[in-house]
Scaffold this motif. Structure first.
Motif, short mmCIF file in Angstrom:
data_model
loop_
_atom_site.label_atom_id
_atom_site.label_comp_id
_atom_site.label_asym_id
_atom_site.label_seq_id
_atom_site.Cartn_x
_atom_site.Cartn_y
_atom_site.Cartn_z
N ASP A 10 52.84 35.66 56.04
CA ASP A 10 53.59 35.46 57.28
C ASP A 10 54.46 36.67 57.61
OD1 ASP A 10 52.49 32.94 57.46
OD2 ASP A 10 54.20 31.93 56.52
N ASP A 11 54.92 37.39 56.59
CA ASP A 11 55.75 38.58 56.80
C ASP A 11 54.93 39.86 56.98
OD1 ASP A 11 58.07 37.13 56.73
OD2 ASP A 11 58.49 37.56 54.60
N GLY A 12 53.62 39.71 57.03
CA GLY A 12 52.76 40.87 57.26
C GLY A 12 52.58 41.78 56.07
N LEU A 13 52.82 41.30 54.84
CA LEU A 13 52.65 42.12 53.66
C LEU A 13 51.17 42.27 53.30
CD1 LEU A 13 55.52 40.76 51.38
CD2 LEU A 13 55.59 42.64 53.02
N GLU A 14 50.84 43.40 52.69
CA GLU A 14 49.45 43.65 52.29
C GLU A 14 49.18 42.96 50.95
OE1 GLU A 14 46.42 47.38 51.31
OE2 GLU A 14 48.43 47.77 52.13
N ALA A 15 48.13 42.15 50.91
CA ALA A 15 47.79 41.42 49.69
C ALA A 15 47.06 42.32 48.70
CB ALA A 15 46.91 40.23 50.03
N LEU A 16 47.33 42.14 47.42
CA LEU A 16 46.60 42.83 46.37
C LEU A 16 45.38 42.01 45.97
CD1 LEU A 16 49.50 44.10 44.09
CD2 LEU A 16 48.39 45.25 46.01
N GLU A 17 44.42 42.67 45.34
CA GLU A 17 43.21 41.98 44.91
C GLU A 17 42.85 42.42 43.50
OE1 GLU A 17 40.00 42.66 47.60
OE2 GLU A 17 41.16 42.11 49.40
N ALA A 18 42.37 41.50 42.71
CA ALA A 18 41.90 41.84 41.38
C ALA A 18 40.68 42.76 41.49
CB ALA A 18 41.53 40.58 40.61
N LEU A 19 40.64 43.79 40.65
CA LEU A 19 39.51 44.72 40.66
C LEU A 19 38.30 44.00 40.06
CD1 LEU A 19 39.78 48.48 39.88
CD2 LEU A 19 37.72 47.18 39.33
N ASP A 20 37.30 43.78 40.88
CA ASP A 20 36.14 42.99 40.49
C ASP A 20 34.96 43.91 40.18
OD1 ASP A 20 34.06 41.25 40.16
OD2 ASP A 20 34.32 40.21 42.09
N PRO A 21 34.59 44.09 38.92
CA PRO A 21 33.47 44.98 38.59
C PRO A 21 32.18 44.60 39.29
CG PRO A 21 34.69 44.36 36.61
CD PRO A 21 35.22 43.51 37.72
N ALA A 22 32.00 43.33 39.60
CA ALA A 22 30.76 42.91 40.25
C ALA A 22 30.62 43.47 41.66
CB ALA A 22 30.71 41.37 40.29
N ARG A 23 31.75 43.89 42.24
CA ARG A 23 31.70 44.41 43.61
C ARG A 23 31.79 45.94 43.66
NH1 ARG A 23 36.25 41.14 46.82
NH2 ARG A 23 35.38 42.41 48.52
N ILE A 24 31.75 46.57 42.49
CA ILE A 24 31.85 48.03 42.43
C ILE A 24 30.45 48.62 42.25
CG2 ILE A 24 32.86 49.99 41.22
CD1 ILE A 24 34.92 48.18 42.58
N HIS A 25 30.00 49.34 43.26
CA HIS A 25 28.66 49.94 43.20
C HIS A 25 28.70 51.46 43.40
CE1 HIS A 25 27.19 45.84 43.31
NE2 HIS A 25 27.89 45.63 44.43
N SER A 26 29.87 52.03 43.57
CA SER A 26 29.97 53.46 43.83
C SER A 26 31.38 53.94 43.51
CB SER A 26 29.66 53.75 45.31
OG SER A 26 30.66 53.14 46.14
N PHE A 27 31.55 55.25 43.50
CA PHE A 27 32.89 55.81 43.28
C PHE A 27 33.84 55.40 44.40
CE2 PHE A 27 30.36 58.76 40.68
CZ PHE A 27 31.12 58.79 39.52
N SER A 28 33.35 55.43 45.63
CA SER A 28 34.22 55.07 46.76
C SER A 28 34.58 53.58 46.70
CB SER A 28 33.55 55.42 48.09
OG SER A 28 32.27 54.85 48.19
N ASP A 29 33.65 52.74 46.26
CA ASP A 29 33.98 51.32 46.04
C ASP A 29 35.12 51.19 45.04
OD1 ASP A 29 32.01 50.49 47.76
OD2 ASP A 29 30.62 49.83 46.20
N LEU A 30 34.99 51.95 43.93
CA LEU A 30 35.99 51.87 42.87
C LEU A 30 37.37 52.29 43.37
CD1 LEU A 30 36.82 51.51 39.91
CD2 LEU A 30 36.06 53.87 39.50
N LEU A 31 37.44 53.44 44.06
CA LEU A 31 38.73 53.93 44.52
C LEU A 31 39.31 53.04 45.62
CD1 LEU A 31 38.03 57.76 44.48
CD2 LEU A 31 39.38 56.44 42.87
#
Length: 366
Positions: A10-31
């Motif tokens: 509600d305050d417009g803060l940016e949410a963090l996300e757990a780093l999910d190895p299953a969704r990492i397919h490239s260096f740019s994905d990782l970063l």
């Protein structure tokens, strides 16, 4: 006092996300995923975002500053890759970094240091140690041969600067050596390379000794009663015509002609400070001479250096502090900056691979 419990969304803060190895397919994905984590990982992800915006902005003139033993640490081809792909429009470097890069460019090798090795013995065998790596003195002799051949073809009546000499060294490498080299790539891409502390390098020493040999006998005669200082006084009268202000004013002209400026800094030291001093230079010029030149300021900045600001050195100085000197565009006016407190040999390859990956994907799509 009763606390009011807000919801971050509600305050417009940016949410963090757990780093999910299953969704990492490239260096740019990782970063990209690391940007949504915390601590050093977030800083690296943010650095990639800013660096990508910097090198892809068609209006941005990107300055890369280099310090530390990055070429001995085998980062030379990373610098070449950034030059060859048009990611950098000017380089400011320590002289040692360029000299050791020349060693690679002429086909010489660096070796791994072992902790059991004795430094006295290394000296006696002609090995120069840089932390965990060895540079053979023979390598630097090969560099001197290229430097001397380059200096010999230049007009002795014309003053030298580091930009001029580095360009001509690059020309020599392009004509005579088939392998990659930083100065070779810079020459081919017409990127100026400035070394503000030029005499603090093997190339600086080579240039001084070349002038001594060029302007007289290689070894002046020793006379009765001569001591070290009198011999030296006779030698040092033969000096190269070197004018560092040619570098300062050439670099300033390049920055004044840019629509936007970006700075990508590895380490800190003299290259970083020298690269950032044009805005104060122009402001002082305007005050003292009545000119009306608009001081250039950096819109983008990415710094990779393990030094924090509380040690008091410029290498750890934050971009925020630089705003007070008029060197950077404040974030509220569009400035974008990121700083990663890490060894560049750990994170720089990741950043470059992600950049190259993105360019490859764009090329495939087109």
């Amino acid at each position: 006092m009763t606390r009011a419990f807000h919801d971050g969304a509600d305050d417009g803060l940016e949410a963090l996300e757990a780093l999910d190895p299953a969704r990492i397919h490239s260096f740019s994905d990782l970063l990209g995923a690391m940007k949504k984590t915390a601590f050093g990982g977030r800083r690296l992800g943010e650095a990639f975002e800013v660096l990508k915006a910097m090198v892809e902005d068609p209006d941005c003139f990107v300055v890369m500053t280099l310090s530390g033993a990055m070429t001995i640490a085998k980062m030379g081809k990373i610098i070449c890759a950034m030059l060859d792909r048009g990611m950098v429009q000017a380089i400011i470097s320590t002289g040692a970094l360029m000299a050791h890069g020349m060693s690679e460019a002429v086909g010489q090798t660096h070796y791994k240091y072992q902790p059991v090795m004795d430094d006295v013995e290394l000296f006696e065998k002609g090995y120069n140690r840089v932390y965990d790596t060895l540079e053979m003195e023979l390598n630097l002799n090969h560099v001197e041969e290229v430097a001397a051949a380059t200096l010999n073809r230049l007009d002795p009546n014309e003053p030298l600067s580091s930009e001029i000499l580095n360009r001509e060294l690059g020309r020599t490498l392009a004509k005579q050596f088939s392998g990659p080299g930083i100065l070779k790539s810079a020459f081919l891409q017409e990127v100026p390379v400035y070394v503000p502390a030029f005499t603090d390098s093997e190339l600086g020493l080579d240039t001084s000794i070349w002038a001594m040999k060029k302007q007289g006998q290689a070894t002046p005669g020793t006379e009765p009663g001569d001591n070290n200082q009198t011999i030296w006084d006779r030698l040092q009268q033969r000096r190269p015509a070197f004018n560092p202000f040619l570098d300062l004013n050439s670099y300033t002209r390049n920055l004044l002609g840019a629509k936007k400026l970006g700075i990508f800094t590895i380490g800190g030291g003299v290259p970083r400070n020298w690269a950032q001093q044009v805005p104060p230079y122009i402001e002082i010029l305007n005050m003292r001479m009545g000119t009306t030149i608009t001081p250039p300021r950096f819109h983008y900045g990415v710094r990779i250096c393990p030094e924090p600001d509380y040690w008091g050195g410029l290498s750890g100085c934050t971009y925020q502090e630089g705003i007070s000197w008029g060197k950077f565009v404040p974030p509220e006016q569009g400035g974008r900056f990121a700083e990663v407190l890490s060894d560049a040999t750990v994170v720089w390859p990741l950043l470059l691979m992600a950049l190259l990956e993105g360019r490859s994907a764009q090329s495939d799509a087109s």
